[in-house]
Design an enzyme around this catalytic site. Structure first.
Site, mmCIF file in Angstrom:
data_model
loop_
_atom_site.group_PDB
_atom_site.id
_atom_site.type_symbol
_atom_site.label_atom_id
_atom_site.label_comp_id
_atom_site.label_asym_id
_atom_site.label_seq_id
_atom_site.Cartn_x
_atom_site.Cartn_y
_atom_site.Cartn_z
ATOM 1 N N GLU A 129 0.709 -0.994 0.101
ATOM 2 C CA GLU A 129 -0.028 -0.547 0.092
ATOM 3 C C GLU A 129 0.601 1.231 -0.040
ATOM 4 O OE1 GLU A 129 -2.550 -0.163 3.159
ATOM 5 O OE2 GLU A 129 -3.447 -2.684 2.422
ATOM 6 N N ALA A 132 2.424 1.436 2.997
ATOM 7 C CA ALA A 132 2.783 -0.265 3.780
ATOM 8 C C ALA A 132 3.702 -0.868 2.576
ATOM 9 C CB ALA A 132 1.993 -0.669 4.164
ATOM 10 N N GLY A 133 4.834 -0.611 2.414
ATOM 11 C CA GLY A 133 5.744 -1.215 1.016
ATOM 12 C C GLY A 133 6.492 -2.167 1.938
ATOM 13 N N ARG A 269 33.903 -2.271 -32.124
ATOM 14 C CA ARG A 269 34.162 -0.442 -32.609
ATOM 15 C C ARG A 269 35.578 -0.064 -32.325
ATOM 16 N NH1 ARG A 269 32.120 4.086 -32.913
ATOM 17 N NH2 ARG A 269 33.329 5.892 -32.159
ATOM 18 N N GLY A 341 29.039 6.693 -26.027
ATOM 19 C CA GLY A 341 27.928 8.382 -26.167
ATOM 20 C C GLY A 341 27.004 7.218 -27.229
ATOM 21 N N GLU A 364 9.854 -6.622 -4.684
ATOM 22 C CA GLU A 364 10.081 -7.986 -3.910
ATOM 23 C C GLU A 364 10.769 -7.752 -2.753
ATOM 24 O OE1 GLU A 364 9.022 -11.049 -5.492
ATOM 25 O OE2 GLU A 364 7.872 -10.455 -7.605
ATOM 26 N N THR A 366 13.282 -4.062 -0.717
ATOM 27 C CA THR A 366 14.397 -3.869 -1.804
ATOM 28 C C THR A 366 15.352 -4.904 -0.706
ATOM 29 O OG1 THR A 366 14.629 -2.170 0.006
ATOM 30 C CG2 THR A 366 13.002 -1.160 -0.953
#
Ligand SMILES: Cc1cc2nc3c(=O)[nH]c(=O)nc-3n(C[C@H](O)[C@H](O)[C@H](O)COP(=O)(O)OP(=O)(O)OC[C@H]3O[C@@H](n4cnc5c(N)ncnc54)[C@H](O)[C@@H]3O)c2cc1C
Length: 380
Positions: A129, A132-133, A269, A341, A364, A366
């Site tokens: 929520e 609420a993580g 490259r 780049g 899922e 941290t």
């Protein structure tokens, strides 16, 4: 170059070949456009479902593929290396079936599991929520019993497949008893009162819809409660142990894709009259990337083998999630560096891989929460 895999059986080696074929035909041709426009590929999940890939880790007698985690996770890795949003979605679908399979009554399983695992129906998992993580026990969404029904009210944030799923596994509060006051419900998407807010505008995983699911007087019959009243948080957390392995595998797939792109570029490259891979400084960067990918794979496979043997694997699942997603962040960032780049443009996929890897350190649980889980295991 495809990752070298030691599969346990010929059948599972054939399965990997099948997944690579599907990835080449169904995922790679679509990924750039869908990720640029933020289009959820519902038809791709239908294809995966019909091929049996959405129910792989569940037994065949309930409609699954009967594959060990060691195999299932390598399938997730292959899918995610072609398209991270789909790899993550496949893992989230498996997570949304976890409670029904593990604590559902035989009647509940017989009634719903085959269609959920058969792939016609796509699932979502609603624990978080907005407030609420990391601390899901702080959730406020309520389920109040009225006769043979529960009435659900609240908002479940950050739901992967929110608004596009066919069923939602919803954790809601049935009493004020903290983490022991939460219960788990299986709610079909067409239940009156269930809607989804506008999708989040995210940094990456644009092809994976993430939205808050709103529950406004949603009536759920008692037979759709999974497990006992108060068992919801433990069902949710047990599912997360398995889900974290799925995220570890998906992160490894993204890292493998970034490595492959970087190596191919470094061979083509040229600077100072030679391919950049011939410069030792750059070859060492690539070597570290390769070591990070292989060690991530070995770590999630070690956890998967414990799970397949029926041994406790929670600590190893957190280690796998931590190692694989931190490695993926480093590998994808370094892939951008290898391309110079060009890596910073949308002409190459490495900038997307970098954005995709970032969220894997967040959802899922941290990576701070993974460290907390590992630390608690060590302190026992
Ligand atoms: C793209 C996406 C998809 C998602 N899909 C789902 C889904 O399908 N279902 C679902 O239920 N949820 C889902 N989530 C939610 C996700 O699991 C949470 O975002 C995550 O658990 C973190 O919660 P939070 O965002 O509230 O951060 P918070 O909990 O507010 O944390 C903020 C910061 O504080 C740190 N922190 C918090 N507590 C501690 C502590 N005790 N010690 C050290 N550090 C701490 C965290 O690591 C983080 O860095 C999704 C999120 C995203 C971004």
């Amino acid at each position: 170059m495809p990752a070298e895999r030691l599969m346990p059986t010929t059948e599972s080696a054939d399965l990997i070949d099948l997944v690579r074929d599907i990835a080449g035909k169904e995922l790679r041709p679509r990924v750039d456009e869908a990720e640029r426009t933020g289009t959820f590929p519902r038809e791709v999940f239908r294809t995966l479902g019909r091929t049996g890939l959405l129910g792989l880790p569940y037994p065949e007698d309930v409609g699954g593929g009967g594959q060990p985690y060691e195999v299932y996770l390598q399938v997730i890795e292959e899918i995610a290396s072609a398209w991270a949003s789909v790899g993550v979605g496949t893992s989230v679908h498996a997570l949304s079936c976890f409670g029904l399979f593990h604590v559902g009554t035989p009647e509940q399983q017989e009634r719903w599991l085959p269609e959920m695992l058969g792939g016609e129906l796509l699932g979502a998992y609603c624990l978080s929520e907005s407030h609420a993580g990391s601390d899901p026990a702080a959730m406020r969404t309520r389920a109040v019993r009225e006769g043979d029904e529960y009435v659900l009210n609240g908002a479940k944030a950050w739901t992967t497949h929110g608004g596009v799923a066919d069923f939602y596994k919803v954790m809601a509060r049935t009493s004020d008893d903290g983490g022991r006051g939460i219960s788990c419900f299986l709610v079909p998407a067409d239940t009156p009162g269930l809607t989804a807010d506008n999708p989040e505008q995210k940094m990456g995983l644009m092809g994976s819809t993430t939205a808050t699911v709103l529950l406004d007087d949603v009536r759920v019959p008692v037979e759709r409660r999974l497990g006992e009243e108060g068992q919801g948080l433990s069902i949710a957390l047990a599912g997360l142990d398995a889900g974290r392995l799925g995220i570890a595998a998906a992160a490894t797939g993204v890292a493998q894709a970034a490595l492959d792109t970087a190596v191919a570029y470094a061979k083509e490259r040229e600077t100072f009259g030679r391919a950049i891979i011939e410069h030792q400084g750059l070859a060492f960067l690539l070597a570290d990337m390769a070591a990070a990918v292989e060690s991530a794979r070995a770590t999630y496979l070690a956890a998967a083998r414990l799970k397949d043997l029926g041994r406790p694997y929670g600590r190893q699942a957190s280690i796998a999630k931590l190692v694989a997603t931190d490695n993926a962040m480093r590998v994808t960032t370094d892939a951008v560096q290898v391309l110079g780049g060009a890596g910073y443009t949308r002409d190459f996929p490495v900038e997307r891989y970098m954005r995709e890897a970032k969220v894997m350190q967040i959802f899922e649980g941290t990576n701070q929460i993974q460290r907390l889980v590992i630390g608690r295991h060590l302190a026992r």
